[in-house]
Design a protein around this motif. Sequence first.
Motif, PDB file in Angstrom:
ATOM      1  N   UNK A  11      20.756  20.516  46.138  1.00 39.92           N
ATOM      2  CA  UNK A  11      21.933  19.772  46.565  1.00 39.92           C
ATOM      3  C   UNK A  11      23.070  19.916  45.561  1.00 39.92           C
ATOM      4  N   UNK A  12      22.756  20.199  44.308  1.00 42.55           N
ATOM      5  CA  UNK A  12      23.792  20.324  43.286  1.00 42.55           C
ATOM      6  C   UNK A  12      24.406  21.724  43.236  1.00 42.55           C
ATOM      7  N   UNK A  13      23.784  22.698  43.874  1.00 46.44           N
ATOM      8  CA  UNK A  13      24.322  24.054  43.876  1.00 46.44           C
ATOM      9  C   UNK A  13      25.538  24.136  44.782  1.00 46.44           C
ATOM     10  N   UNK A  18      31.934  31.008  42.711  1.00 45.13           N
ATOM     11  CA  UNK A  18      32.063  32.347  43.278  1.00 45.13           C
ATOM     12  C   UNK A  18      33.347  32.472  44.081  1.00 45.13           C
ATOM     13  N   UNK A  19      33.662  31.454  44.860  1.00 47.81           N
ATOM     14  CA  UNK A  19      34.883  31.478  45.668  1.00 47.81           C
ATOM     15  C   UNK A  19      36.115  31.509  44.761  1.00 47.81           C
ATOM     16  N   UNK A  20      36.114  30.733  43.725  1.00 51.40           N
ATOM     17  CA  UNK A  20      37.236  30.716  42.786  1.00 51.40           C
ATOM     18  C   UNK A  20      37.390  32.077  42.112  1.00 51.40           C
ATOM     19  N   UNK A  25      40.476  37.039  41.580  1.00 48.73           N
ATOM     20  CA  UNK A  25      40.383  38.461  41.251  1.00 48.73           C
ATOM     21  C   UNK A  25      40.508  39.388  42.446  1.00 48.73           C
ATOM     22  N   UNK A  26      40.851  38.869  43.611  1.00 48.98           N
ATOM     23  CA  UNK A  26      40.872  39.718  44.801  1.00 48.98           C
ATOM     24  C   UNK A  26      41.907  40.839  44.680  1.00 48.98           C
ATOM     25  N   UNK A  27      43.070  40.558  44.134  1.00 47.69           N
ATOM     26  CA  UNK A  27      44.094  41.596  43.991  1.00 47.69           C
ATOM     27  C   UNK A  27      43.655  42.662  42.989  1.00 47.69           C
ATOM     28  N   UNK A  28      42.990  42.250  41.920  1.00 45.25           N
ATOM     29  CA  UNK A  28      42.503  43.219  40.938  1.00 45.25           C
ATOM     30  C   UNK A  28      41.448  44.127  41.557  1.00 45.25           C
ATOM     31  N   UNK A  29      40.571  43.550  42.370  1.00 42.91           N
ATOM     32  CA  UNK A  29      39.528  44.340  43.018  1.00 42.91           C
ATOM     33  C   UNK A  29      40.149  45.315  44.012  1.00 42.91           C
ATOM     34  N   UNK A  30      41.115  44.847  44.794  1.00 43.22           N
ATOM     35  CA  UNK A  30      41.775  45.716  45.772  1.00 43.22           C
ATOM     36  C   UNK A  30      42.530  46.838  45.060  1.00 43.22           C
TER      37      UNK A  30
END
Length: 88
Positions: A11-13, A18-20, A25-30
């Motif tokens: 329940x604490x997980x 991961x979303x943050x 970093x999405x632009x860096x990955x792209x």
Amino acid sequence: MNRPETVEVLAQLSTEGAVTWITDNVFKIVLLFIVVVLFVTSLKQDLGKIFTIVSGVLVAMVVLGFALTDGAIDNTATWLSSLFTGGN
């Protein structure tokens, strides 16, 4: 049957970390992916295609930046109008 300790740990997980990380970093990955594709394309020595891809990516990044930045259009319009009015 699950033990109560297991249920409490599960329940604490969360996936917030991961979303943050992905959103930060999405632009860096792209961009990294695009650089790899351009490098592979440059090995084929098709320079006209490379320049077309790079210019298309740059235009797309500018449009995406305008779409995702709050007040970007208003600030750009103010800046452009100050060029013609002398900042008044």
